[in-house]
Design a protein around this motif. Structure first.
Motif, PDB file in Angstrom:
ATOM      1  N   UNK A   1      14.457   7.173  12.054  1.00  0.00           N
ATOM      2  CA  UNK A   1      15.215   8.300  11.514  1.00  0.00           C
ATOM      3  C   UNK A   1      15.421   9.383  12.570  1.00  0.00           C
ATOM      4  N   UNK A   2      14.444   9.578  13.432  1.00  0.00           N
ATOM      5  CA  UNK A   2      14.602  10.560  14.518  1.00  0.00           C
ATOM      6  C   UNK A   2      15.742  10.143  15.440  1.00  0.00           C
ATOM      7  N   UNK A   3      15.822   8.849  15.723  1.00  0.00           N
ATOM      8  CA  UNK A   3      16.860   8.367  16.634  1.00  0.00           C
ATOM      9  C   UNK A   3      18.245   8.384  16.003  1.00  0.00           C
ATOM     10  N   UNK A   4      18.305   8.363  14.670  1.00  0.00           N
ATOM     11  CA  UNK A   4      19.610   8.354  14.004  1.00  0.00           C
ATOM     12  C   UNK A   4      20.445   9.570  14.357  1.00  0.00           C
ATOM     13  N   UNK A   5      19.834  10.732  14.419  1.00  0.00           N
ATOM     14  CA  UNK A   5      20.589  11.954  14.672  1.00  0.00           C
ATOM     15  C   UNK A   5      20.439  12.469  16.081  1.00  0.00           C
ATOM     16  N   UNK A   6      20.172  11.576  17.041  1.00  0.00           N
ATOM     17  CA  UNK A   6      19.926  12.030  18.404  1.00  0.00           C
ATOM     18  C   UNK A   6      21.174  12.645  19.020  1.00  0.00           C
TER      19      UNK A   6
ATOM     20  N   UNK B   1      20.035  19.810   9.182  1.00  0.00           N
ATOM     21  CA  UNK B   1      18.957  20.087   8.230  1.00  0.00           C
ATOM     22  C   UNK B   1      18.017  18.875   8.224  1.00  0.00           C
ATOM     23  N   UNK B   2      16.727  19.123   8.227  1.00  0.00           N
ATOM     24  CA  UNK B   2      15.750  18.036   8.233  1.00  0.00           C
ATOM     25  C   UNK B   2      15.953  17.169   6.999  1.00  0.00           C
ATOM     26  N   UNK B   3      16.155  15.854   7.162  1.00  0.00           N
ATOM     27  CA  UNK B   3      16.382  14.986   5.999  1.00  0.00           C
ATOM     28  C   UNK B   3      15.160  14.941   5.081  1.00  0.00           C
ATOM     29  N   UNK B   4      15.418  14.814   3.796  1.00  0.00           N
ATOM     30  CA  UNK B   4      14.337  14.692   2.816  1.00  0.00           C
ATOM     31  C   UNK B   4      13.506  13.446   3.079  1.00  0.00           C
ATOM     32  N   UNK B   5      14.143  12.384   3.570  1.00  0.00           N
ATOM     33  CA  UNK B   5      13.425  11.147   3.856  1.00  0.00           C
ATOM     34  C   UNK B   5      12.323  11.364   4.896  1.00  0.00           C
ATOM     35  N   UNK B   6      12.602  12.169   5.904  1.00  0.00           N
ATOM     36  CA  UNK B   6      11.582  12.434   6.929  1.00  0.00           C
ATOM     37  C   UNK B   6      10.429  13.239   6.355  1.00  0.00           C
ATOM     38  N   UNK B   7      10.732  14.145   5.445  1.00  0.00           N
ATOM     39  CA  UNK B   7       9.667  14.906   4.780  1.00  0.00           C
ATOM     40  C   UNK B   7       8.788  13.979   3.948  1.00  0.00           C
ATOM     41  N   UNK B   8       9.410  12.997   3.286  1.00  0.00           N
ATOM     42  CA  UNK B   8       8.641  12.031   2.503  1.00  0.00           C
ATOM     43  C   UNK B   8       7.718  11.215   3.394  1.00  0.00           C
TER      44      UNK B   8
ATOM     45  N   UNK C   1      13.188  25.616   7.603  1.00  0.00           N
ATOM     46  CA  UNK C   1      11.920  26.106   7.067  1.00  0.00           C
ATOM     47  C   UNK C   1      11.860  25.941   5.548  1.00  0.00           C
ATOM     48  N   UNK C   2      12.955  26.216   4.872  1.00  0.00           N
ATOM     49  CA  UNK C   2      12.986  26.025   3.422  1.00  0.00           C
ATOM     50  C   UNK C   2      12.819  24.552   3.051  1.00  0.00           C
ATOM     51  N   UNK C   3      13.433  23.672   3.835  1.00  0.00           N
ATOM     52  CA  UNK C   3      13.312  22.236   3.569  1.00  0.00           C
ATOM     53  C   UNK C   3      11.865  21.777   3.719  1.00  0.00           C
ATOM     54  N   UNK C   4      11.204  22.234   4.772  1.00  0.00           N
ATOM     55  CA  UNK C   4       9.808  21.850   4.995  1.00  0.00           C
ATOM     56  C   UNK C   4       8.911  22.449   3.911  1.00  0.00           C
TER      57      UNK C   4
END
Length: 519
Positions: free
Chosen positions: A238-243, A251-258, A356-359
């Protein structure tokens, strides 16, 4: 024993009591088995009783037997104080009769069925509480009968959990569920339920019980390790997807937070699942803890690198306004078109607030959130400090000054609201940046004032260009002819000034390009 006057030998008395207790065991068990209908092969409807029904009847019979023997102990233990061993033998004979029916019913059960475990729990809980029957003949027989079933059950559960991890993570959509995702929640529930089930068996043999415990802890260690590796691998993808996507709209994806939640939950669960009463007896928890810390470090570094790339992109845009830069000179002429710099600063501030709100709303561990915010804030200040240090010999362009002043002020207040402590906020890097920006802001204000308003004076966050506003107010108050005349004169004046500036800039550029030193 011929008459009441002749003393009876103790051996004869003992023999009579023993015979009576043997008969009592047979009579009592026969009555209970008839009540439980354990010997019936056909039901009331004439159909053959299925094995599951016979198992239910056996469990009911076991409950009746336990109740009867407990009543015997309560009512006759004192009376048989001189022959307590005979009362124990009576109980063993009683249970030996039960063992015959138990073996027959269990042999009828289909393979890999676990409905018989409640029978073991009922009998074992009673036998292990009785010092005379604990590890006796029937108790040993009970352990020998169920030990293979327990081992087989653990084998199948281990295989089932491993398959669920493999299939679950292949189809995982990384939606927030509980403290992690669907697959991780299912995994930790199964591991905890299996350990609780084996623990509730209260296996009487200490050696075999320790073996089961060690195996379950090792299984939990292996399963959690697989979960961490799968999650970390997906996170890196997922990190490489938006490189290539470096923008303040990120915005930080919800999937990465999960995924972060899964690793954090694994850290919390590992102590319970891999240690014994909080003690790392087998060193499995230490191994998992090191793996989790490594994964969390990698995740944190990857996320901060992604977020810092947005700041680096913003500073790269500001670098085009550096003093002496050719493109900076051209951008200075079009400053009214490109803006004052506050727009770019506000775009970056909005980016940090959204992330920050997403995290804060998606990550479950408050301690990790605070530590991440502290690290992110520190890296931003260090980057700003480094960027300004490279320009110690040059004053900042008003566009650069306006943008950075807005960013620095908002970063401090926003991260303070998120719970970052003052000692982290007032770092050496922040003090250096704040001091430099105060000086640059004052310098820009003096420079703009000395130019008499020829250039845009929007340096501070709340400053606006007043001259056009004043002109418009004056124009509105006059008649149509004066308004058109003044507007025409103002337009001619602006065009003349821009023409002179552009002419000088392009003339200098032409002279540089025409010089022999370029070729």
């Amino acid at each position: 024993m011929k008459d009441i006057a002749t003393p009876v030998p103790p051996e004869e008395t003992r023999g009579v009591i023993k015979k009576c207790l043997e008969n009592a065991a047979l009579v009592n068990y026969t009555q209970l088995s008839n009540e439980a209908k354990i010997d019936e092969d056909m039901g009331q409807d004439g159909q053959e009783i299925v094995p599951s029904r016979r198992l239910e009847e056996l469990i009911h019979l076991a409950e009746l037997c336990v109740d009867l023997l407990q009543q015997n102990e309560d009512h006759y233990a004192e009376a048989f104080a001189w022959f307590s061993d005979l009362l124990v033998e009576h109980a063993e004979i009683f249970w030996s009769l039960f063992a015959v029916d138990m073996d027959q019913v269990l042999a009828e059960q289909p393979p890999d069925t676990w409905d018989a475990f409640p029978l073991f729990q009922i009998l074992n809980d009673y036998l292990r509480s009785d010092d005379n029957l604990k590890n006796g003949r029937f108790h040993q027989h009970l352990q020998g009968t169920f030990a293979p079933l327990v081992v087989r059950y653990v084998d199948l559960m281990e295989s089932s959990i491993a398959q669920s991890i493999h299939k679950g993570f292949e189809k995982e959509r990384w939606e927030l569920k509980g403290n992690g995702c669907g697959t991780s929640e299912d995994l930790f529930w199964k591991l905890d339920a299996l350990q609780a089930f084996i623990r509730d068996l209260h296996w009487p043999n200490a050696e075999f019980g320790c073996h089961l415990e060690q195996r379950l802890k090792l299984m939990a260690c292996d399963m959690i390790e697989s979960c961490i590796q799968r999650t970390d691998s997906s996170y890196q993808q997922w990190i490489k997807k938006g490189v290539t996507f470096i923008s303040t709209d990120y915005i930080i994806p919800t999937e990465m937070c999960a995924m972060i939640n899964v690793i954090l939950d694994a850290k919390n669960q590992s102590l319970k699942l891999c240690a014994v009463d909080g003690v790392d007896v087998h060193q499995y928890h230490t191994k998992i803890d090191e793996l989790i810390d490594k994964a969390l470090t990698g995740m944190t570094q990857g996320l901060t690198s992604k977020l810092m790339s947005v700041l680096e992109s913003t500073l790269s845009k500001l670098s085009r306004y550096d003093e002496g830069s050719l493109i900076g000179s051209l951008l200075s002429f079009t400053q009214n078109v490109s803006g004052s710099g506050r727009e770019l600063g506000q775009a970056y501030v909005n980016f940090t607030r959204n992330c920050m709100d997403q995290i804060r709303t998606k990550v479950t561990d408050d301690l990790w959130i605070i530590n991440f915010f502290e690290l992110w804030y520190t890296l931003q200040m260090q980057s700003l400090c480094s960027w300004l240090s490279e320009r110690l010999d040059h004053s900042l362009h008003p566009y650069q000054c306006t943008c950075l002043v807005h960013i620095v002020r908002k970063l401090y207040s926003d991260f303070e609201l998120q719970g970052v402590m003052e000692d982290k906020l007032m770092s050496k890097a922040y003090s250096t940046v704040s001091s430099r920006m105060t000086t640059e802001e004052a310098t820009c204000s003096l420079t703009i004032g000395s130019r008499g308003g020829d250039e845009d004076g929007d340096v501070g966050e709340d400053e606006t260009d007043r001259r056009p506003k004043v002109t418009m107010r004056e124009a509105v108050g006059e008649d149509g002819a004066n308004f058109v005349s003044k507007l025409t004169n103002a337009s001619s004046s602006v065009v003349g000034k821009v023409g002179n500036v552009v002419g000088k800039g392009l003339g200098g550029l032409t002279s540089k390009l025409g010089g022999g030193s370029w070729f």
